[in-house]
Write a protein that holds these residues in place. Structure first.
Motif, PDB file in Angstrom:
ATOM      1  N   ALA A  21      15.327  -0.365   1.400  1.00  0.00           N
ATOM      2  CA  ALA A  21      14.825  -0.756   2.493  1.00  0.00           C
ATOM      3  C   ALA A  21      13.693  -1.439   2.961  1.00  0.00           C
ATOM      4  N   SER A  22      12.522  -1.010   2.648  1.00  0.00           N
ATOM      5  CA  SER A  22      11.086  -0.431   2.822  1.00  0.00           C
ATOM      6  C   SER A  22      10.895  -2.420   2.574  1.00  0.00           C
ATOM      7  N   SER A  23      11.294  -2.975   0.730  1.00  0.00           N
ATOM      8  CA  SER A  23      11.234  -4.168   0.490  1.00  0.00           C
ATOM      9  C   SER A  23      12.145  -5.185   1.297  1.00  0.00           C
ATOM     10  N   ILE A  24      13.200  -4.652   1.541  1.00  0.00           N
ATOM     11  CA  ILE A  24      13.521  -5.757   3.172  1.00  0.00           C
ATOM     12  C   ILE A  24      12.802  -6.061   4.211  1.00  0.00           C
ATOM     13  N   LYS A  53       8.471   1.508  11.572  1.00  0.00           N
ATOM     14  CA  LYS A  53       8.090  -0.134  11.360  1.00  0.00           C
ATOM     15  C   LYS A  53       6.883  -1.016  11.038  1.00  0.00           C
ATOM     16  N   GLU A  54       6.306  -0.179  11.944  1.00  0.00           N
ATOM     17  CA  GLU A  54       4.940  -0.839  11.689  1.00  0.00           C
ATOM     18  C   GLU A  54       3.897  -0.576  10.345  1.00  0.00           C
ATOM     19  N   ARG A  55       4.127   1.007  10.620  1.00  0.00           N
ATOM     20  CA  ARG A  55       3.864   2.173   9.038  1.00  0.00           C
ATOM     21  C   ARG A  55       3.716   0.769   7.588  1.00  0.00           C
ATOM     22  N   VAL A  56       5.310   0.335   7.579  1.00  0.00           N
ATOM     23  CA  VAL A  56       5.739   0.377   6.068  1.00  0.00           C
ATOM     24  C   VAL A  56       5.302  -1.486   6.081  1.00  0.00           C
ATOM     25  N   CYS A  57       5.300  -1.322   7.954  1.00  0.00           N
ATOM     26  CA  CYS A  57       5.072  -3.467   7.083  1.00  0.00           C
ATOM     27  C   CYS A  57       3.309  -3.473   7.288  1.00  0.00           C
ATOM     28  N   SER A  58       2.603  -3.052   7.492  1.00  0.00           N
ATOM     29  CA  SER A  58       1.189  -2.339   7.076  1.00  0.00           C
ATOM     30  C   SER A  58       0.855  -2.046   6.065  1.00  0.00           C
ATOM     31  N   ASP A  59       1.787  -1.919   4.719  1.00  0.00           N
ATOM     32  CA  ASP A  59       1.387  -1.510   4.054  1.00  0.00           C
ATOM     33  C   ASP A  59       2.461  -1.179   2.817  1.00  0.00           C
TER      34      ASP A  59
END
Length: 375
Positions: A21-24, A53-59
């Protein structure tokens, strides 16, 4: 477009779902509104904060987590379509769902049936196809019925364990029929959970006991000295209209798994970075690559698959014979997962793949909505 990305779940593959899900999420368009819904291991649904969402998209190395905030529990309202998913009675206004779920309660038709009842589009196979393909025995039976090649197998049900004499006879007959060594797999578990190789009767008995902890049916397969080939497929095999490129059934460039373990088990897939080498395209002739693609499409279509699947093959190193192994209707989307890598090798980049799957989900939903359901 408002998209609900659902992940986690009641499954032995819960942690893999978080990574997929993080990759998607990172591959989704910034023009879309993404709503994160995490399902904990007890099966409860929770809306996640935008900060996640912001945490995962930024890293790119970050993995989604699930915060179980009881004030943000998600409810499902049957038949409410866009308003089916709500928190505290307020609609989340979802246009389409991407269930980034693997294994039981995610890949086996349960959530697909729930979303059908809710009347909302979703990525992936239909309820029926998801349920059938989760059962390795039923999948093999369908493939056999249309003349597609499968590895010789025997299926044992847990009721066999009730009588030790009958169990011993079944084990003995299986060894006589298939020979040794053998592979043992739960019929309805994924990611090689509960799977093992047995070289003698003692190991077979132990392997069966382990597999029965995961499922009530267990598959025993003849062990083949095999190369492991995989092929990504997308499209709608049921209602694909001739003028829709989005829904066309397409098989991408096949790849090969070269495991460094005894076989491609859970550790090799997810825990050991050196567990397997991935080779795309597979080291096959153009004719053989095309044969794999055509067989993958035939296997996909015979199961009325839609959305996406990864079709797995064995090629016998001794005879060269090609066998279908299994099909995964919600394959992994981790950084080392074969499904997106094979699509990318064919020119379909990750963001375009995610968009294709979402567009296809909406088109399949629209096709279903055109059907008559009452008089």
């Amino acid at each position: 477009m408002n998209i609900a990305l659902i992940y986690g779940g009641r499954s032995g593959e819960h942690e893999i779902s978080l990574i997929s899900a993080s990759s998607i999420l990172r591959g989704m368009s910034k023009d879309d509104k993404i709503v994160l819904i995490g399902i904990d291991k007890d099966g409860k649904w929770y809306l996640q904060d935008d900060s996640e969402k912001e945490r995962v998209c930024s890293d790119n190395s970050a993995t989604l987590s699930i915060k179980a905030n009881t004030s943000k529990m998600v409810t499902v309202i049957p038949g409410a379509a866009k308003d089916s998913l709500a928190v505290n009675g307020k609609s989340l206004e979802i246009d389409v769902v991407f269930p980034a779920l693997h294994g039981t309660y995610g890949e086996d038709g349960r959530i697909q049936g729930l979303l059908d009842m809710a009347d909302i589009p979703y990525v992936g196979c239909t309820t029926m196809a998801s349920a059938v393909t989760m059962d390795k025995e039923k999948t093999k039976m369908i493939w056999q019925s249309v003349g597609l090649p499968v590895v010789p197998y025997v299926c044992i049900k847990k009721s066999t364990l009730l009588n030790s004499v009958v169990f011993d006879e079944v084990v003995k007959a299986t060894i006589e029929e298939l020979g040794l060594p053998l592979f043992v797999k739960p019929c309805c578990a994924g990611s090689s959970n509960g799977a093992s190789k047995a070289n003698n009767q003692k190991e077979l008995n132990y392997a069966l006991m382990q597999a029965f902890q995961w499922d009530d049916k267990v598959l025993i397969e003849k062990a083949i000295n095999a190369r492991e080939i995989e092929c990504s497929v997308t499209g709608n095999s049921v209602t694909f209209p001739s003028d829709s490129e989005t829904e066309e059934v397409v098989a991408y460039i096949p790849g090969e798994i070269v495991p460094n373990h005894t076989f491609y088990d859970f550790d090799a897939k997810y825990n050991d970075p050196n567990g397997a080498a991935l080779q795309i395209p597979a080291n096959l002739s153009e004719n053989d690559l095309e044969k794999i693609r055509k067989t993958a499409c035939a296997a996909y279509k015979s199961l009325d698959a839609t959305g996406l699947s990864r079709v797995d093959f064995f090629i016998d190193k001794d005879s060269g014979a090609v066998y279908l192994n299994e099909i995964n209707t919600l394959p992994g989307f981790t950084s080392i997962s074969m499904f997106p890598k094979m699509c990318e090798a064919a020119g379909l980049q990750f963001p375009e793949l995610i968009k294709l799957l979402l567009d296809e989900a909406v088109q399949l939903y629209n096709a279903k909505k055109s059907l008559i359901t009452s008089r």
